[in-house]
Design a protein around this motif. Structure first.
Motif, mmCIF file in Angstrom:
data_model
loop_
_atom_site.group_PDB
_atom_site.id
_atom_site.type_symbol
_atom_site.label_atom_id
_atom_site.label_comp_id
_atom_site.label_asym_id
_atom_site.label_seq_id
_atom_site.Cartn_x
_atom_site.Cartn_y
_atom_site.Cartn_z
ATOM 1 N N ALA A 51 2.729 2.700 -20.916
ATOM 2 C CA ALA A 51 2.578 3.037 -19.492
ATOM 3 C C ALA A 51 2.115 1.797 -18.722
ATOM 4 C CB ALA A 51 1.565 4.165 -19.316
ATOM 5 N N PRO A 52 2.697 1.557 -17.553
ATOM 6 C CA PRO A 52 2.280 0.401 -16.772
ATOM 7 C C PRO A 52 0.866 0.556 -16.220
ATOM 8 C CG PRO A 52 4.042 1.596 -15.639
ATOM 9 C CD PRO A 52 3.783 2.293 -16.934
ATOM 10 N N ILE A 53 0.227 -0.586 -16.025
ATOM 11 C CA ILE A 53 -1.131 -0.637 -15.487
ATOM 12 C C ILE A 53 -1.110 -1.479 -14.219
ATOM 13 C CG2 ILE A 53 -3.516 -1.373 -15.907
ATOM 14 C CD1 ILE A 53 -2.863 -1.073 -18.954
ATOM 15 N N PHE A 54 -1.616 -0.883 -13.145
ATOM 16 C CA PHE A 54 -1.697 -1.561 -11.856
ATOM 17 C C PHE A 54 -3.154 -1.675 -11.446
ATOM 18 C CE2 PHE A 54 2.467 0.322 -11.990
ATOM 19 C CZ PHE A 54 3.287 -0.599 -11.361
ATOM 20 N N GLU B 116 -0.679 -6.799 -16.851
ATOM 21 C CA GLU B 116 -0.928 -5.806 -15.810
ATOM 22 C C GLU B 116 -0.369 -6.331 -14.480
ATOM 23 O OE1 GLU B 116 -4.070 -6.021 -18.914
ATOM 24 O OE2 GLU B 116 -3.442 -7.479 -17.414
ATOM 25 N N VAL B 117 -0.074 -5.410 -13.585
ATOM 26 C CA VAL B 117 0.361 -5.787 -12.244
ATOM 27 C C VAL B 117 -0.871 -5.762 -11.347
ATOM 28 C CG1 VAL B 117 1.813 -5.187 -10.272
ATOM 29 C CG2 VAL B 117 2.657 -4.813 -12.610
ATOM 30 N N ILE B 118 -1.214 -6.911 -10.794
ATOM 31 C CA ILE B 118 -2.349 -7.017 -9.884
ATOM 32 C C ILE B 118 -1.795 -7.258 -8.490
ATOM 33 C CG2 ILE B 118 -4.422 -8.323 -9.304
ATOM 34 C CD1 ILE B 118 -4.596 -9.033 -12.332
ATOM 35 N N PHE B 119 -2.240 -6.437 -7.530
ATOM 36 C CA PHE B 119 -1.746 -6.596 -6.165
ATOM 37 C C PHE B 119 -2.889 -6.447 -5.174
ATOM 38 C CE2 PHE B 119 -1.501 -2.095 -6.961
ATOM 39 C CZ PHE B 119 -1.741 -1.470 -5.745
ATOM 40 N N ASP B 120 -2.695 -7.047 -4.014
ATOM 41 C CA ASP B 120 -3.681 -6.965 -2.942
ATOM 42 C C ASP B 120 -3.275 -5.883 -1.964
ATOM 43 O OD1 ASP B 120 -5.103 -9.086 -4.028
ATOM 44 O OD2 ASP B 120 -4.088 -10.579 -2.788
ATOM 45 N N LYS B 121 -4.266 -5.251 -1.384
ATOM 46 C CA LYS B 121 -4.031 -4.259 -0.340
ATOM 47 C C LYS B 121 -5.008 -4.506 0.799
ATOM 48 C CE LYS B 121 -6.877 -0.593 -2.376
ATOM 49 N NZ LYS B 121 -7.889 -0.574 -1.322
ATOM 50 N N LYS B 122 -4.601 -4.083 1.986
ATOM 51 C CA LYS B 122 -5.444 -4.280 3.168
ATOM 52 C C LYS B 122 -5.902 -2.964 3.773
ATOM 53 C CE LYS B 122 -3.184 -8.600 4.294
ATOM 54 N NZ LYS B 122 -2.353 -9.338 5.244
ATOM 55 N N ARG B 123 -5.412 -1.863 3.245
ATOM 56 C CA ARG B 123 -5.733 -0.527 3.739
ATOM 57 C C ARG B 123 -6.340 0.280 2.586
ATOM 58 N NH1 ARG B 123 -6.283 0.277 8.280
ATOM 59 N NH2 ARG B 123 -5.564 2.402 8.210
ATOM 60 N N PRO B 124 -7.108 1.327 2.896
ATOM 61 C CA PRO B 124 -7.651 2.162 1.819
ATOM 62 C C PRO B 124 -6.566 2.790 0.937
ATOM 63 C CG PRO B 124 -8.831 2.571 3.849
ATOM 64 C CD PRO B 124 -7.660 1.693 4.208
ATOM 65 N N ASN B 125 -5.486 3.234 1.528
ATOM 66 C CA ASN B 125 -4.377 3.832 0.810
ATOM 67 C C ASN B 125 -3.601 2.722 0.105
ATOM 68 O OD1 ASN B 125 -1.808 4.770 0.169
ATOM 69 N ND2 ASN B 125 -1.342 5.505 2.224
ATOM 70 N N ALA B 126 -3.566 2.739 -1.217
ATOM 71 C CA ALA B 126 -2.919 1.682 -1.987
ATOM 72 C C ALA B 126 -1.406 1.630 -1.794
ATOM 73 C CB ALA B 126 -3.249 1.836 -3.473
ATOM 74 N N PHE B 127 -0.827 2.661 -1.212
ATOM 75 C CA PHE B 127 0.606 2.657 -0.935
ATOM 76 C C PHE B 127 0.933 1.999 0.409
ATOM 77 C CE2 PHE B 127 0.130 6.139 -3.954
ATOM 78 C CZ PHE B 127 1.198 5.941 -4.810
#
Length: 172
Positions: free
Chosen positions: A42-45, A76-87
């Motif tokens: 299973a992928p991990i983000f 693992e896939v590491i990504f940045d977000k700027k909003r509370p909702n990760a989508f």
């Protein structure tokens, strides 16, 4: 397939002045979940919350770095977000779809912000959401203790927004 999503387990939140409730236990359980996810393919983000340039959590700030206690292997896939909702304003939905994921297992910080909004948004984005009841946390507020915040969100989100399951009961 379900992906593991770990929200905002960053130096500034975990090791900052307002310590998260059950922080060390949560990290231990997260490491166990990552091991289970890897065993099943299973992928991990991992999401990191960043703010605008000049803020304490601007891109590249040491406060936004993932905590060293997480046992990351580099795949693992590491990504940045700027909003509370990760989508919101990220490629998370696309990345999940590309990997054939029908759902996302939500963990991390902070319960009343990013965990809550991501659970609520997952179904709107076409994904089943599973909240691991004992693997999300926050710090005490002036109004409520963290333990009460976590319990409230487990009860509120269960059903209409996601399934709520204990880590020991979840399998990928």
């Amino acid at each position: 397939m379900y992906a593991l999503l770990i929200l905002d387990m960053q130096v500034g939140l975990v090791h900052g002045p307002d310590k998260p409730w059950r922080g060390p236990a949560l990290i231990d359980t997260l490491n166990g979940l990552m091991g289970s996810a890897r065993e099943k393919g299973a992928p991990i983000f991992l999401a990191r919350h960043i703010g605008p340039a000049g803020s304490p959590i601007e891109p590249g700030s040491p406060l936004t770095e993932l905590v060293q206690e997480l046992e990351l292997l580099g795949n693992e896939v590491i990504f940045d977000k700027k909003r509370p909702n990760a989508f919101a304003q990220t490629d998370l939905a696309t990345l999940l779809s590309e990997r054939g994921c029908e759902g996302v297992v939500v963990t991390g910080m902070k319960t009343q912000y990013c965990v809550d909004s991501t659970c609520r948004a997952a179904r709107d984005c076409g994904f089943d959401a599973v909240l691991i009841a004992n693997v999300h946390t926050c710090s005490d507020t002036q109004e409520l203790k963290a333990e009460a915040i976590v319990a409230h969100h487990n009860a509120t989100l269960a059903g209409p927004f996601c399934r709520v399951i204990q880590a020991e009961e979840w399998t990928f």
